[in-house]
Each structure stands twice: as structure tokens, then as C-alpha cells.
Design a protein around this motif. Sequence first.
Motif, PDB file in Angstrom:
ATOM      1  N   ALA A   1      13.501   4.459 -10.101  1.00 39.58           N
ATOM      2  CA  ALA A   1      14.211   3.263  -9.618  1.00 39.58           C
ATOM      3  C   ALA A   1      14.045   3.096  -8.110  1.00 39.58           C
ATOM      4  N   ALA A   2      14.143   4.201  -7.368  1.00 41.62           N
ATOM      5  CA  ALA A   2      13.997   4.126  -5.910  1.00 41.62           C
ATOM      6  C   ALA A   2      12.596   3.659  -5.532  1.00 41.62           C
ATOM      7  N   TYR A   3      11.587   4.204  -6.196  1.00 43.68           N
ATOM      8  CA  TYR A   3      10.207   3.815  -5.881  1.00 43.68           C
ATOM      9  C   TYR A   3       9.959   2.351  -6.262  1.00 43.68           C
ATOM     10  N   SER A   4      10.405   1.975  -7.461  1.00 44.99           N
ATOM     11  CA  SER A   4      10.181   0.594  -7.915  1.00 44.99           C
ATOM     12  C   SER A   4      10.871  -0.402  -6.992  1.00 44.99           C
ATOM     13  N   GLY A   5      12.103  -0.106  -6.632  1.00 43.50           N
ATOM     14  CA  GLY A   5      12.824  -0.982  -5.711  1.00 43.50           C
ATOM     15  C   GLY A   5      12.200  -1.005  -4.334  1.00 43.50           C
ATOM     16  N   ALA A   6      11.785   0.166  -3.858  1.00 47.21           N
ATOM     17  CA  ALA A   6      11.148   0.246  -2.536  1.00 47.21           C
ATOM     18  C   ALA A   6       9.856  -0.572  -2.507  1.00 47.21           C
ATOM     19  N   MET A   7       9.086  -0.497  -3.584  1.00 44.57           N
ATOM     20  CA  MET A   7       7.835  -1.269  -3.617  1.00 44.57           C
ATOM     21  C   MET A   7       8.112  -2.771  -3.646  1.00 44.57           C
ATOM     22  N   SER A   8       9.155  -3.181  -4.352  1.00 43.99           N
ATOM     23  CA  SER A   8       9.512  -4.609  -4.366  1.00 43.99           C
ATOM     24  C   SER A   8       9.937  -5.066  -2.974  1.00 43.99           C
ATOM     25  N   MET A   9      10.736  -4.245  -2.291  1.00 44.80           N
ATOM     26  CA  MET A   9      11.166  -4.606  -0.933  1.00 44.80           C
ATOM     27  C   MET A   9       9.992  -4.584   0.032  1.00 44.80           C
ATOM     28  N   ALA A  10       9.111  -3.593  -0.108  1.00 43.53           N
ATOM     29  CA  ALA A  10       7.940  -3.499   0.768  1.00 43.53           C
ATOM     30  C   ALA A  10       7.034  -4.717   0.581  1.00 43.53           C
ATOM     31  N   LYS A  11       6.879  -5.147  -0.672  1.00 41.54           N
ATOM     32  CA  LYS A  11       6.051  -6.325  -0.962  1.00 41.54           C
ATOM     33  C   LYS A  11       6.663  -7.569  -0.324  1.00 41.54           C
ATOM     34  N   THR A  12       7.966  -7.724  -0.468  1.00 36.46           N
ATOM     35  CA  THR A  12       8.644  -8.893   0.087  1.00 36.46           C
ATOM     36  C   THR A  12       8.584  -8.914   1.607  1.00 36.46           C
ATOM     37  N   ALA A  13       8.777  -7.751   2.221  1.00 38.62           N
ATOM     38  CA  ALA A  13       8.775  -7.658   3.689  1.00 38.62           C
ATOM     39  C   ALA A  13       7.373  -7.468   4.261  1.00 38.62           C
ATOM     40  N   GLN A  14       6.402  -7.162   3.383  1.00 37.45           N
ATOM     41  CA  GLN A  14       5.052  -6.786   3.827  1.00 37.45           C
ATOM     42  C   GLN A  14       5.140  -5.655   4.857  1.00 37.45           C
ATOM     43  N   ASP A  15       5.936  -4.632   4.491  1.00 35.30           N
ATOM     44  CA  ASP A  15       6.169  -3.489   5.373  1.00 35.30           C
ATOM     45  C   ASP A  15       6.401  -2.251   4.516  1.00 35.30           C
ATOM     46  N   ALA A  16       5.463  -1.298   4.608  1.00 36.24           N
ATOM     47  CA  ALA A  16       5.547  -0.088   3.785  1.00 36.24           C
ATOM     48  C   ALA A  16       6.594   0.893   4.282  1.00 36.24           C
TER      49      ALA A  16
END
Length: 197
Positions: A167-182
Motif C-alpha cells: 500500500a505504501a509503495y502503490s500510494g507513493a508511486m501515485s503521488m510521485a506520478k502526480t507530483a512528477q517527483d520521486a
Amino acid sequence: MRKKRTNDPEGVRRRVLDVAADSFQARGYHASSLGDLMAAAGVTGGALHHHFPTKKALALAVIDERVAAALLETWIAPVLAAPSAREGVRAVFEAVAAELEQQGYVRGCPLNNLAHELSLADDEFRVALASIFAGWRLAIADKVRDDQRTGGEGGTDPDRFAALTVAAYSGAMSMAKTAQDAAVLRVCLMGLISSSS
């Protein structure tokens, strides 16, 4: 002199899968037309439909043969090879964040992207995607159980740690995609490790 035509059905199938996986990741399943996929793969409609009679059949093959394989390579194999589940999880988060930073953009997690788009669209898609998520959680939980057999992770519930990690990874990837920031991957990793230790 005429160029000899070579017959490489497996090569054609592989090329179509590669192009479709890339397009579904970049644009999504619904925005990827079969015409565009044929053009990008350099194949005819007959060749495409020989291997994948429908767009749905193509998507199910992408899920099974590309998305599941990518998860195995990116997540499951490194976690299983690590000295501990926790070290494996940390290494994967760090490796993905570093790769995304080098790449300069974030398209998101292929599994997550398709799950968001297709899970409510069709039961076959939902079941195929849920199966990959379940296998991912099971691999992490089993690694924690292995750690416990050798004296580590005494206070950790394997199934809860696995679910929280996914869940943490999936959510982090969604936020990273939205922010364009890894960088959010590293923030979520710190939260995951501190909350589950």
C-alpha cells in the motif's frame, strides 16, 4: 532482388506486447487504440489478431506477461534475495526512486495504473490484477516468516507488514506520478520503516 520475407510469429507477438505495455503505461488502456498499437509495432491487423483476437485479450496478456514479470524483477526477486525482508523493501524503494530521478519523469507503477483504470471495468481484469497484488504481498510476508525462523522480525506480523508495504509503495508511486517527483518514495519508505519496526 526481392527481400525475403521472414516468418517470426514469436517476435511479432513479443513486439506487440512490448508496444502495448508501453502504451498502456504511458496513455492508459482506453486511450490506446488498436490502430495506434499496430502502427507502433509495425504489424498488420491480421498479425495482431492472430495473437490477440481482442484488445481485452491483449491487455490480459500484458498483465500476465509484462506487468507480473516486471513486478517479479523489480520487487519480488530483490526482496527474496535480500538479507531480510526489511532490507529488501528498503533497497527496492531506493532503487526505484534513483531510477525515476535519473529518468527525469514518473509514469507510475504499471500494476497500479492498470488497477486504477480497469478494476471496475471488467471482472477478468480485476481478478488478474488482484492476483498479482496477492502474489506480491505473499512474497513479502513469506520473506518476513523466513526472517522470523532465523531469529529476526520477532514482533512483526508478516501479513500486515506485506500489506502495508504494498500500500505504501502503490500510494507513493501515485503521488510521485502526480507530483512528477520521486522524492515521495523516500518519504513513504521512512514512514513505513519507522511505523512497522
